[in-house]
Motif scaffolding. Structure first.
Motif, short mmCIF file in Angstrom:
data_model
loop_
_atom_site.label_atom_id
_atom_site.label_comp_id
_atom_site.label_asym_id
_atom_site.label_seq_id
_atom_site.Cartn_x
_atom_site.Cartn_y
_atom_site.Cartn_z
N GLY A 17 0.83 -1.21 0.00
CA GLY A 17 0.00 0.00 0.00
C GLY A 17 0.85 1.25 0.00
O GLY A 17 1.92 1.29 -0.64
N THR A 18 0.42 2.27 0.71
CA THR A 18 1.16 3.53 0.78
C THR A 18 2.51 3.28 1.44
O THR A 18 2.58 2.74 2.55
CB THR A 18 0.39 4.57 1.61
OG1 THR A 18 -0.89 4.78 1.02
CG2 THR A 18 1.14 5.89 1.67
N PRO A 19 3.62 3.68 0.80
CA PRO A 19 4.93 3.41 1.38
C PRO A 19 5.20 4.22 2.65
O PRO A 19 4.79 5.38 2.76
CB PRO A 19 5.91 3.82 0.26
CG PRO A 19 5.10 3.84 -0.99
CD PRO A 19 3.72 4.25 -0.57
N VAL A 20 5.89 3.58 3.57
CA VAL A 20 6.38 4.23 4.79
C VAL A 20 7.87 3.89 4.88
O VAL A 20 8.24 2.72 5.03
CB VAL A 20 5.66 3.73 6.06
CG1 VAL A 20 6.20 4.45 7.29
CG2 VAL A 20 4.16 3.90 5.94
N LEU A 21 8.71 4.89 4.79
CA LEU A 21 10.17 4.70 4.88
C LEU A 21 10.61 5.04 6.30
O LEU A 21 10.33 6.14 6.79
CB LEU A 21 10.88 5.60 3.87
CG LEU A 21 12.41 5.62 3.94
CD1 LEU A 21 12.99 4.23 3.71
CD2 LEU A 21 12.97 6.62 2.94
N ALA A 22 11.30 4.10 6.97
CA ALA A 22 11.70 4.27 8.36
C ALA A 22 13.22 4.19 8.47
O ALA A 22 13.83 3.18 8.10
CB ALA A 22 11.05 3.20 9.24
N LEU A 23 13.83 5.27 8.98
CA LEU A 23 15.28 5.37 9.08
C LEU A 23 15.70 5.29 10.55
O LEU A 23 15.30 6.12 11.37
CB LEU A 23 15.76 6.70 8.48
CG LEU A 23 15.36 6.97 7.03
CD1 LEU A 23 15.88 8.34 6.59
CD2 LEU A 23 15.87 5.87 6.10
#
Length: 271
Positions: A17-23
């Motif tokens: 689905g909607t991307p979530v980028l976690a750093l």
């Protein structure tokens, strides 16, 4: 777009689905972010979570060309280009990862749908220049430390505000495991050019839903320097959580889940 570096980041992916980028932050790996965010998304379908290891951390290499934070940011930019292209995404950053996330939001203001910062580095990059509270342990458990191997006990005790079997378990599973994998030589090289060449808040204010979470007892990055970021983030919720240090996500998990969930709701409402 042409690649900025030759680095390919190791990534763990969950959902669709909607991307979530976690750093993640300085020295741990992707498991820090996966451990704190997956419980939030357990009841929220429709999100594609991307958890990369930053260069020199986890399973991501840092060749000699990665010689400073600008190069680390370039590797993240390449990852976004290669993985997402121009697709809009949500962005989460913890500690040093929050510093990089702010820079990424500056460079991609139309692509980043919302920004969440967890115990981020604030306006003062170097620790000696930060406004931080003294180290405190509000809920000590000397018996727990005594029953733990000396190295783990020392690392845990150096940062834990809440010493319980659960926070120790999560420290081992989500944080220490990454600490043990870090390429110390590469990180020492990057550390010599730690400041980004462009101030993340040097451009136009980021006017999309933002969350800034800080710990009242965080003696690593503090909470006062982050307050100074607010003019640049006019849609920010700013929270200072008591009984929480630099690992507030494992020390105040109920509040963490609620505030991140509310941020996701705000981002969804904007769309």
């Amino acid at each position: 777009m042409p690649r900025r570096t030759s680095v390919a980041l190791n990534v763990v992916e969950r959902g669709a689905g909607t991307p979530v980028l976690a750093l993640h932050g300085w020295t741990p790996d992707h498991r820090l972010m996966l451990g704190c965010l997956e419980p939030v998304f357990a009841g929220r379908p429709g999100y594609r979570r991307l958890y990369p290891d930053l260069p020199g951390m986890g399973a991501s290499a840092a060749p000699p060309e990665i010689a400073g934070s600008d190069d680390v940011l370039d590797a993240v930019q390449d990852f976004v280009d290669d993985t997402l292209g121009g697709v809009p995404f949500l962005l989460v950053g913890e500690s040093y990862g929050g510093y990089l996330a702010r820079a990424l939001a500056r460079s991609r203001p139309d692509q980043v749908l919302g920004l969440a910062l967890i115990c981020p580095v604030g306006t003062a990059l170097e620790h000696a220049e930060r406004s931080v509270p003294p180290r405190q342990v509000l809920r000590p458990d000397p018996d727990l430390l005594a029953s733990t191997d000396a190295r783990t006990a020392a690392e845990f005790a150096s940062i834990a505000v809440v010493q319980t079997p659960e926070t120790l378990r999560r420290f081992r599973d989500e944080i220490q495991v990454g600490l043990d994998l870090a390429d110390t030589a590469a990180m020492a090289r990057i550390r010599r050019r730690w400041a980004l060449s462009e101030n993340p808040e040097g451009g136009v204010p980021f006017a999309r839903p933002t969350l800034i979470l800080t710990g009242r007892q965080d003696h690593a990055t503090g909470y006062l320097d982050q307050f100074a970021l607010l003019p640049h983030y006019p849609r920010a919720t700013f929270a200072v959580l008591d009984v929480a240090g630099h690992n507030l996500q494992i020390e105040q998990p109920v509040l963490f889940d609620a505030l991140v969930g509310e941020w996701l709701d705000r981002v969804a409402a904007e769309r």
